[in-house]
Motif scaffolding. Structure first.
Motif, short mmCIF file in Angstrom:
data_model
loop_
_atom_site.label_atom_id
_atom_site.label_comp_id
_atom_site.label_asym_id
_atom_site.label_seq_id
_atom_site.Cartn_x
_atom_site.Cartn_y
_atom_site.Cartn_z
N GLN A 16 0.85 -1.20 0.00
CA GLN A 16 0.00 0.00 0.00
C GLN A 16 0.88 1.24 0.00
O GLN A 16 1.74 1.41 0.88
N TRP A 17 0.68 2.11 -0.96
CA TRP A 17 1.44 3.36 -1.02
C TRP A 17 1.02 4.26 0.13
O TRP A 17 -0.17 4.50 0.36
N THR A 18 2.00 4.79 0.87
CA THR A 18 1.68 5.61 2.04
C THR A 18 1.35 7.05 1.69
O THR A 18 0.69 7.75 2.46
N GLY A 19 1.85 7.53 0.54
CA GLY A 19 1.60 8.92 0.16
C GLY A 19 2.35 9.91 1.02
O GLY A 19 1.96 11.08 1.13
N LYS A 20 3.44 9.46 1.64
CA LYS A 20 4.25 10.33 2.49
C LYS A 20 5.68 10.39 1.97
O LYS A 20 6.16 9.46 1.33
N LYS A 21 6.35 11.48 2.30
CA LYS A 21 7.73 11.66 1.85
C LYS A 21 8.47 12.54 2.85
O LYS A 21 7.96 13.57 3.28
N GLN A 22 9.65 12.10 3.21
CA GLN A 22 10.45 12.93 4.11
C GLN A 22 10.99 14.14 3.34
O GLN A 22 11.50 14.01 2.23
N ASP A 23 10.83 15.31 3.94
CA ASP A 23 11.37 16.53 3.34
C ASP A 23 12.64 16.89 4.11
O ASP A 23 12.58 17.46 5.20
N LYS A 24 13.77 16.54 3.53
CA LYS A 24 15.05 16.77 4.21
C LYS A 24 15.35 18.26 4.35
O LYS A 24 15.95 18.70 5.35
N LYS A 25 14.93 19.04 3.36
CA LYS A 25 15.19 20.47 3.40
C LYS A 25 14.45 21.13 4.56
O LYS A 25 15.03 21.90 5.34
N VAL A 26 13.17 20.83 4.69
CA VAL A 26 12.38 21.41 5.78
C VAL A 26 12.88 20.90 7.12
O VAL A 26 12.94 21.65 8.10
N THR A 27 13.25 19.61 7.19
CA THR A 27 13.79 19.06 8.43
C THR A 27 15.03 19.83 8.87
O THR A 27 15.18 20.19 10.05
#
Length: 275
Positions: A16-27
């Protein structure tokens, strides 16, 4: 009849695709703003939660049914499916696969519009490369069931020498026997969980209870015979007693104090017979 004839192993695989992605720049920006380091990470929702909610709910229902109809077996995802419940299990899974495929088609149809909407919703956090191409989306969702036989010592044929082979066969036999015993104990534990709740609530005259207190007992009886992989006579009798003595109309129990006390008394008696 051996456990190999009474049950099989089943593995449920769901993608199942989670539809989430880590944003390293914002982090990094958040950590810099707070003078922090390795403090966490910011995950963004690539699409609206509403798009994925139908899949999430269906998957939760599928897993719940999978666990109800099976016993624990190993840490690799395989569970023990009693042969008596095979038809119920496969019928449910056929319907689930049909519904899963339907939801996936609906999601894929809505996906391009969701990607466009994300441009506004995510603002400067929007990154086109975060999004799989629509042609790849079907591959991000899958529901499959794999069946396998319960291991049998006599099926071990590897040429490792007679002494080693006998040791391995004995290990297989002992392992299967131990897991069979664990399955029986787990079945009694299910009975205890359901019946103890009935006793605890109904033994208090004014305690409020939900209809599920009784309907859960009815649901248990529906699968209890199938889960009884050793044809334990006590489990067979317990199923009859739960049906006859505990499964009463919830509203009738609420209105009739005598009936309520009787059901509670029967529940206590059943608990006293559990090993």
């Amino acid at each position: 009849m051996s456990i190999q004839e009474r049950a099989m192993l089943v593995q449920l695989n769901i993608k199942q695709w989670t539809g989430k992605k880590q944003d390293k720049k914002v982090t990094a920006e958040v950590e810099t703003a707070h003078g922090a380091h390795n403090a966490g990470r910011f995950n963004k929702d690539l699409v609206s939660k509403a798009l994925l909610t139908p899949h999430t709910k269906l998957v939760s229902d599928i897993r719940a049914k999978h666990y109800v109809l099976t016993h624990a077996w190993n840490d690799n995802g395989q569970r023990l499916l009693p042969s008596k419940l095979f038809m119920d299990y496969t019928a449910f899974m056929r319907g689930a696969k049909t519904q899963f495929a339907k939801l996936t088609s609906e999601l894929v149809a809505s996906y391009p519009a969701e990607v466009q909407a994300a441009r506004q919703r995510l603002g400067t956090m929007y990154e086109p490369d975060d999004y799989p191409d629509v042609s790849e989306m079907y591959a991000r969702f899958d529901l499959a069931v794999e069946f396998a036989p319960v291991p049998a010592a006599n099926d071990f044929r590897v040429d490792v020498g007679n002494e080693a082979a006998e040791e391995i066969r004995a290990s297989i036999t002992n392992t299967v026997h131990a897991k069979q015993e664990a399955a029986v104990k787990a079945t009694f534990a299910r009975v205890h969980e359901v019946v103890s709740k009935i006793y605890e609530r109904l033994s208090i005259p004014d305690a409020i209870f939900k209809d599920t207190l009784i309907t859960n007992a009815d649901d248990l009886c529906t699968v209890l015979n199938g889960l009884n992989i050793t044809d334990d006579p006590l489990l067979t009798q317990l199923e009859r007693d739960i049906r006859d003595q505990l499964i009463q109309g919830p509203e009738s129990i609420r209105r009739n104090s005598v009936l309520r006390a009787r059901v509670a008394r029967h529940a206590q008696e059943i608990l006293g017979r559990l090993p």
